[in-house]
Design a protein around this motif. Structure first.
Motif, short mmCIF file in Angstrom:
data_model
loop_
_atom_site.label_atom_id
_atom_site.label_comp_id
_atom_site.label_asym_id
_atom_site.label_seq_id
_atom_site.Cartn_x
_atom_site.Cartn_y
_atom_site.Cartn_z
N ALA A 1 0.83 -1.20 0.00
CA ALA A 1 0.00 0.00 0.00
C ALA A 1 0.87 1.25 0.00
O ALA A 1 0.59 2.22 -0.72
CB ALA A 1 -0.94 0.00 1.20
N LEU A 2 1.94 1.26 0.77
CA LEU A 2 2.85 2.40 0.81
C LEU A 2 3.51 2.60 -0.56
O LEU A 2 3.61 3.71 -1.05
CB LEU A 2 3.91 2.18 1.90
N ALA A 3 3.92 1.51 -1.20
CA ALA A 3 4.54 1.61 -2.52
C ALA A 3 3.52 2.14 -3.54
O ALA A 3 3.87 2.93 -4.43
CB ALA A 3 5.08 0.25 -2.96
N LEU A 4 2.27 1.73 -3.43
CA LEU A 4 1.24 2.21 -4.34
C LEU A 4 1.05 3.72 -4.19
O LEU A 4 1.01 4.45 -5.18
CB LEU A 4 -0.09 1.49 -4.07
N PHE A 5 0.93 4.20 -2.98
CA PHE A 5 0.74 5.63 -2.76
C PHE A 5 1.95 6.45 -3.21
O PHE A 5 1.82 7.53 -3.75
CB PHE A 5 0.43 5.92 -1.30
N LEU A 6 3.15 5.93 -3.01
CA LEU A 6 4.34 6.63 -3.49
C LEU A 6 4.36 6.67 -5.02
O LEU A 6 4.71 7.69 -5.61
CB LEU A 6 5.60 5.94 -2.96
N GLY A 7 3.99 5.59 -5.65
CA GLY A 7 3.94 5.56 -7.11
C GLY A 7 2.92 6.53 -7.66
O GLY A 7 3.14 7.21 -8.66
N ILE A 8 1.76 6.63 -7.01
CA ILE A 8 0.73 7.58 -7.46
C ILE A 8 1.24 9.00 -7.28
O ILE A 8 1.05 9.85 -8.15
CB ILE A 8 -0.58 7.35 -6.67
N GLY A 9 1.89 9.27 -6.18
CA GLY A 9 2.41 10.61 -5.94
C GLY A 9 3.47 11.01 -6.94
O GLY A 9 3.51 12.14 -7.44
N ILE A 10 4.33 10.10 -7.31
CA ILE A 10 5.38 10.40 -8.27
C ILE A 10 4.79 10.54 -9.68
O ILE A 10 5.15 11.43 -10.44
CB ILE A 10 6.47 9.30 -8.24
N GLY A 11 3.84 9.69 -10.01
CA GLY A 11 3.27 9.70 -11.34
C GLY A 11 2.30 10.85 -11.58
O GLY A 11 1.97 11.16 -12.71
N SER A 12 1.81 11.49 -10.53
CA SER A 12 0.84 12.55 -10.73
C SER A 12 1.47 13.91 -11.00
O SER A 12 0.78 14.89 -11.13
CB SER A 12 -0.07 12.66 -9.50
N GLY A 13 2.76 13.98 -11.12
CA GLY A 13 3.42 15.24 -11.42
C GLY A 13 3.10 15.73 -12.82
O GLY A 13 2.69 14.96 -13.69
#
Length: 159
Positions: A38-50
């Motif tokens: 779950a932590l990896a998913l949220f980090l990926g979303i945060g990085i990809g939403s730039g």
């Protein structure tokens, strides 16, 4: 030291660990794996939403690039046309002959010249009362009936 409330010997202190007889169950591993995913998913979303168009440097360009300009010119041509002549007006007249037939009922000869009593005159509906020329009929007059007075105000066939 013995327990003062019962006569059994005290367990050894500190308690000795029991040997593991089997490996940890599979659900115990999920306690660590699922939160990490779950932590990896949220980090990926945060990085990809730039913003992908955003540049990483904050420096402004030295000179503006020339841009082509667009000019739109519209040309119309108007032609004069003659007004059409008005059409001839035609008036049609139709003559209609209206014939109205009124059927009157003969009055019964009672021998006296008084009004007929209210029970001897009866109208099934307001159309009959209007055709006989009796509408509107007030309460107490010959021909008045409660089924003809819709709003119960004492006047039958008033509208």
């Amino acid at each position: 030291m013995a327990n003062p409330y019962n006569n059994q010997p005290a367990p050894p202190w500190p308690p000795t660990p029991t040997p593991a007889s089997r490996p940890a169950p599979k659900w115990a591993r999920k306690r660590y794996v699922l939160p990490a995913l779950a932590l990896a998913l949220f980090l990926g979303i945060g990085i990809g939403s730039g913003d992908p168009d955003k540049t990483t440097s904050d420096a402004k360009p030295a000179a503006a690039k020339p841009q082509p300009t667009v000019t739109v010119t519209a040309t119309t041509t108007a032609t004069a046309t003659a007004d059409p002549a008005p059409a001839a007006t035609v008036t049609a007249t139709k003559t209609v002959k209206v014939t109205r037939t009124v059927t009157a009922q003969a009055e019964a000869d009672t021998g006296s010249g008084s009004d007929p009593d209210p029970d001897s005159v009866y109208y099934a509906n307001c159309s009959e009362a209007r055709a006989a020329g009796a509408a509107p009929i007030h309460r107490g007059e010959p021909g008045y009936a409660s089924h003809l007075d819709r709003d119960n105000d004492g006047v039958a066939c008033d509208s």
